[in-house]
Design an enzyme around this catalytic site. Sequence first.
Site, short mmCIF file in Angstrom:
data_model
loop_
_atom_site.label_atom_id
_atom_site.label_comp_id
_atom_site.label_asym_id
_atom_site.label_seq_id
_atom_site.Cartn_x
_atom_site.Cartn_y
_atom_site.Cartn_z
CE1 TYR A 1 18.40 48.93 1.91
CE2 TYR A 1 16.54 48.40 3.32
CZ TYR A 1 17.66 48.00 2.64
OH TYR A 1 18.08 46.70 2.69
CE LYS B 1 18.78 48.47 6.10
NZ LYS B 1 18.96 47.12 5.60
CG LEU C 1 23.74 46.67 6.96
CD1 LEU C 1 24.02 47.96 6.18
CD2 LEU C 1 22.26 46.33 6.88
N1 PDD Z 1 17.72 44.11 5.95
N2 PDD Z 1 22.50 42.45 6.24
C1 PDD Z 1 21.77 42.88 5.19
C2 PDD Z 1 22.34 42.75 3.82
C3 PDD Z 1 20.49 43.45 5.38
O1 PDD Z 1 19.79 43.89 4.34
C4 PDD Z 1 19.98 43.52 6.70
C5 PDD Z 1 18.63 44.13 7.00
C6 PDD Z 1 20.76 43.05 7.77
C7 PDD Z 1 20.30 43.13 9.20
O2 PDD Z 1 20.26 44.45 9.66
P1 PDD Z 1 19.27 44.91 10.84
O3 PDD Z 1 19.49 43.98 11.98
O4 PDD Z 1 19.69 46.29 11.12
O5 PDD Z 1 17.86 44.80 10.31
C8 PDD Z 1 22.02 42.54 7.50
C9 PDD Z 1 16.42 44.75 6.09
C10 PDD Z 1 15.59 44.17 7.18
C11 PDD Z 1 15.75 44.77 4.73
O6 PDD Z 1 16.46 44.97 3.75
O7 PDD Z 1 14.53 44.61 4.65
#
Ligand code: PDD
Length: 293
Positions: free
Chosen positions: A33, A147, A205
């Site tokens: 996702y 992801k 991530l």
């Molecule tokens: N989550 N680390 C993890 C485990 C995450 O699930 C996310 C983002 C991030 C930050 O990534 P980014 O800056 O690309 O949003 C780091 C999203 C927002 C979610 O699962 O809803």
Amino acid sequence: MSRISYVNGQYIPHSNASVHIEDRGYQFADGVYEVFAVHDGNLVGEQGHLDRLKHSLVSLQIDWPMAKRSFMVVVKEVVRRNHVKFGLVYIQITRGVARRDHPFPTNTQSAIVVTARKMPPLDKNVLNKGVKVITIPDIRWKRKDIKSISLLPNCLGKQQAREAGAFEAWQYDGEGNITEGTSSNAWIVTKDGELVTKQIGSTILNGITRLAVLESAREAGFSVSERAFSIEEAHNAKEAFITSSTSHVKAVTRIDDKIISNGHVGELTSKLLDLYVDYIEEIGGPIVTDRWN
Ligand code: PDD
């Protein structure tokens, strides 16, 4: 106004949108996702999210469900049809529908769902309030760079945080080093003013917000290190914050029972939030992510 979602080729009223019971995403969490922030009707960090989605799909040998150009047309159309000026778009791609069997099926069309929803616009006053985080063991698998929609440990961790009255849980590895939050990247500023976040690899991530903040911090000439940091270092940090597409740059003022920067938002955190706001107001141009390992 009712919400509209995109499911496998069709725009459907959100309340009727559904997928097959043998979708491998549903049965095996066999999918990936992305979450894009929408700011003033624009997608933030579009290229970075696309690059990361490609990385996730290639890593799991899942085919793109459609041509990449049509894909972005669909994503933007879902934003438009839902009149989302500020909010987020969620994209989920799974390996598709097949009789339940562990090995990859052959001749299966990957499945796609795109939803969008409104959220309050980024508000510096809210982000500058500061939140509490707790630390918990990182019990996730060894490919956190993907992801994946398999988020059970993340959900358990976030629930633990909520029950402890905290906003986020910072996960730590077997060496006692913080990896990241359950849905955000973790950052500290040391007493010497060094800005620290864990280096990329398979243990975190690579957040798109993380990349934007790293870039603006370096451009502004701050001392930046992408390295491991321990729970102890976090407890003794001068400042701390989290980054994600939905939390932006959010100050952390308490880690477990340790108060960070006297319970106030740190100076560097506040500057980085200002720089991030400038970045998304200019609309979040392409972040080049050529550093996948
Ligand atoms: N989550 N680390 C993890 C485990 C995450 O699930 C996310 C983002 C991030 C930050 O990534 P980014 O800056 O690309 O949003 C780091 C999203 C927002 C979610 O699962 O809803």
